[in-house]
Design an enzyme around this catalytic site. Sequence first.
Site, PDB file in Angstrom:
ATOM      1  CE1 TYR A 189      -3.136  -2.891  -0.169  1.00  7.67           C
ATOM      2  CE2 TYR A 189      -3.632  -2.613   2.137  1.00  7.67           C
ATOM      3  CZ  TYR A 189      -3.836  -3.261   0.950  1.00  7.67           C
ATOM      4  OH  TYR A 189      -4.755  -4.285   0.868  1.00  7.67           O
ATOM      5  NE  ARG A 333      -6.116 -15.939   4.787  1.00 10.59           N
ATOM      6  CZ  ARG A 333      -5.281 -14.939   4.533  1.00 10.59           C
ATOM      7  NH1 ARG A 333      -4.443 -14.519   5.479  1.00 10.59           N
ATOM      8  NH2 ARG A 333      -5.276 -14.351   3.354  1.00 10.59           N
TER       9      ARG A 333
END
Length: 386
Positions: A189, A333
Amino acid sequence: MPDLFSPFTLKGVTLRNRIVMSPMTMYNSVDGKLDDYHVSYLGARAAGGFGLVFGEQMAITPDGRTTTSCAGIWDDAQIEGHARVCAIVERMGGVPAIQLGHTGRKGSELPPHKGTNERGTWRQLPPDHEHGWECVAPSAIPYGNGHDFPVRELSVEDIKALHRSYADAARRARDAGYKWLEMHYAHGYLGASFFSPLANQRTDQYGGSVENRMRFHLEALDAVRAVWPEEYPLTMRLGSDDLNAKGVQFEDSLLAIRAMKDHGLDLADLSLGFNTDDMTDPPFNEVGFMLKRANRVREEVGIPVGTSWNLGVPGTADRVIREELIDLVFLGRPALANPHWPVWAARELQHNDPFHLVPQDWAWWLRNFRGHGPSIGLPPAKGEAA
């Protein structure tokens, strides 16, 4: 000796344990706002025992989103949704945390569950698409691999405006009730791309040397530190290695984190740069592959650290805290798969009171059940009949 369930205090904030729900993009926002979905999803993780609860990266500008359905905090109208999330997380015993960032050249995407491109990767919308936008970067170099539309190189004036946007977003986060703020400088990013010579080929004060390539980060930290309450932690997720000979090297990151510490950084959250898909021997199947890098930061820079990547086995998570390799375990996750991961881990590790992690009224019922123990609805604890 600390363990996974030891409290952790940083500045004026104490976490009930060392288990962090890591920021995970959920692709469920309209106009960047948080709503009932985020209240229920994040509140459930706090109720499940996570000490620190992040939502996803919150975009500081509309073009800082990853996809058309990503969340943000660039407008005062978004504060209400964030305040609701903060309230439910605190009510359930967690500390509400926010990660601020800008996706840079990886933006203008469709959510992945709405389709991918011919390469099987995220589908990026062109700048002239009705739902797309022009992506920006330190240099006019597209990421590639499905992110091939032209990107605009940021001017110095643009950079200064982004730093003001960071500060404005931090003010909104403060007003919403967040108690912990992280800057996202990883995963390809905008912050990560400024740090990496693969993406940053500028010749001004923001490019070239390591000192110049981290200037964007330091100025953003300064802008946020000026408005963020001193008693609340200010942390950072850094892309500490590109796994590419021409990209960020870990030694660069040690220099950068030392400088960031001098600019008010309270904790470093270590990840990879992901500024290219051309990585040498990517270690994604290795358990805890970021631990050595994170521990070097802890020992050599003298700042608390956290990291993620394959730490979702309770025994592993507990061990790395007991051995004082890191201070916080970030779980992404595993937190999505099991909102009560901390309770399950406590049972696996034979904690004397695993249900202390859930709200008091729930805990009463769970401690006082009668009948067949494993039928309580959690996997059997060690030594418990299946």
